[in-house]
Scaffold this active site. Structure first.
Site, mmCIF file in Angstrom:
data_model
loop_
_atom_site.group_PDB
_atom_site.id
_atom_site.type_symbol
_atom_site.label_atom_id
_atom_site.label_comp_id
_atom_site.label_asym_id
_atom_site.label_seq_id
_atom_site.Cartn_x
_atom_site.Cartn_y
_atom_site.Cartn_z
ATOM 1 N N HIS A 165 -12.295 38.207 17.690
ATOM 2 C CA HIS A 165 -11.586 39.029 18.666
ATOM 3 C C HIS A 165 -11.975 38.628 20.080
ATOM 4 O O HIS A 165 -12.970 37.943 20.303
ATOM 5 C CB HIS A 165 -11.899 40.517 18.457
ATOM 6 C CG HIS A 165 -11.156 41.137 17.313
ATOM 7 N ND1 HIS A 165 -11.549 40.972 16.002
ATOM 8 C CD2 HIS A 165 -10.041 41.900 17.277
ATOM 9 C CE1 HIS A 165 -10.709 41.625 15.215
ATOM 10 N NE2 HIS A 165 -9.793 42.190 15.961
ATOM 11 N N LYS A 169 -13.710 43.597 23.165
ATOM 12 C CA LYS A 169 -13.756 44.532 22.039
ATOM 13 C C LYS A 169 -15.173 45.082 21.910
ATOM 14 O O LYS A 169 -16.142 44.313 21.849
ATOM 15 C CB LYS A 169 -13.324 43.839 20.750
ATOM 16 C CG LYS A 169 -13.285 44.768 19.542
ATOM 17 C CD LYS A 169 -12.667 44.078 18.350
ATOM 18 C CE LYS A 169 -12.678 44.969 17.120
ATOM 19 N NZ LYS A 169 -11.964 46.233 17.320
#
Length: 276
Positions: A165, A169
């Site tokens: 990601h 995040k």
């Protein structure tokens, strides 16, 4: 439902990357009405949610940090309202409880809730007979990947998950990876039985270990959006399942589906696959 008018929707985290996509999707959905856009970013207070999202026109919905007054306002209509949450693990639990208390149906895309928090929210939703959806991943392709992984698990005893990601995040592993590991664990077998005594020269080198021996590895880098691999291994072969997200628009069909479906529920449901 059609006779009651469009679904009132309040978006929390409306100024974030996912929030802006949700603003655009809801504003363009003929059966929905964006009534509130919540975000705590100080410099964005008062800005128009539509202009901020890049719609090219004003929606006359200002960004505000006043959550409870907005929930109270959204609860006054004849049609039950929906709260969509794309915020932060530190705030999502309180947001969901507040929404249920005001009679709104939460649709949660924020990950990072503990199992204890999810159980508590489930009990709270049951008592209120209020629908609530917690969706680790709104992308249809991820559901298909998870279903393929469960099918493959019948034939492979070794599996590891890599999730990748963007570096903004906050939680790791991702909710999608945790859910995938849970689905594999529910098959009823132990994975990755050791054949040597492993030693980690650096803590965490072998990733985190979920239920039934499934290992998860997390990568956080700028330039990524959301990606997941499920890698199965056996003598002489590797079987890899991978899903890549190149644009957050990929999540919007699932978000809109969840907004519509949550009105039909009387309890908390976890996972997009449960409403497809």
């Amino acid at each position: 439902m059609a006779n009651q008018g469009p679904i009132p929707v309040v978006i929390i985290g409306a100024a974030g990357k996912m929030g802006r996509e949700v603003v655009k999707a809801v504003a363009q959905a003929p059966d929905m009405n964006l009534v509130g856009a919540i975000d705590t970013t100080p410099e964005l207070q008062g800005q128009d949610a539509g202009e901020l999202a890049g719609l090219g026109e004003a929606l006359e919905i200002p960004i505000t940090n006043q959550l409870e007054p907005m929930l109270a306002f959204a609860a006054q209509g004849r049609q039950p309202g929906v709260m969509v949450d794309f915020t932060h693990p530190n705030s999502v639990y309180d947001n969901v409880r507040s929404a249920i208390a005001y009679g709104l149906r939460p649709v949660v895309g924020t990950t990072g809730l503990s199992q204890e928090q999810i159980q508590d929210l489930a009990e709270f939703a049951d008592k209120a007979s209020t629908g609530c959806l917690i969706i680790p991943n709104f992308c249809i392709g991820v559901v298909l990947l998870q279903q393929a992984a469960v099918a493959a698990s019948q034939y492979f005893d070794h599996v590891e998950i890599i999730e990748l990601h963007h570096n903004q995040k906050a939680d790791a592993p991702s909710g999608t990876a945790i859910q995938t590991a849970q689905m594999l664990a529910e098959v009823g077998k132990i994975y990755n039985q050791p054949i040597v005594e492993e030693t980690e020269k650096l803590p965490g080198a072998r990733g985190s270990q979920a239920d039934e021996g499934v290992r998860i590895h997390s990568v956080r880098l700028p330039g990524l959006i959301a990606h997941q691999e499920v890698i199965f291994g056996a003598a002489g072969q590797i079987y890899t399942l991978r899903h890549d997200t190149s644009d957050r628009a990929a999540y919007m069909p699932g978000v809109l589906l969840a907004i519509r479906k949550v009105l039909q529920l009387k309890s908390l449901v976890y996972g997009l696959e449960k409403i497809l």
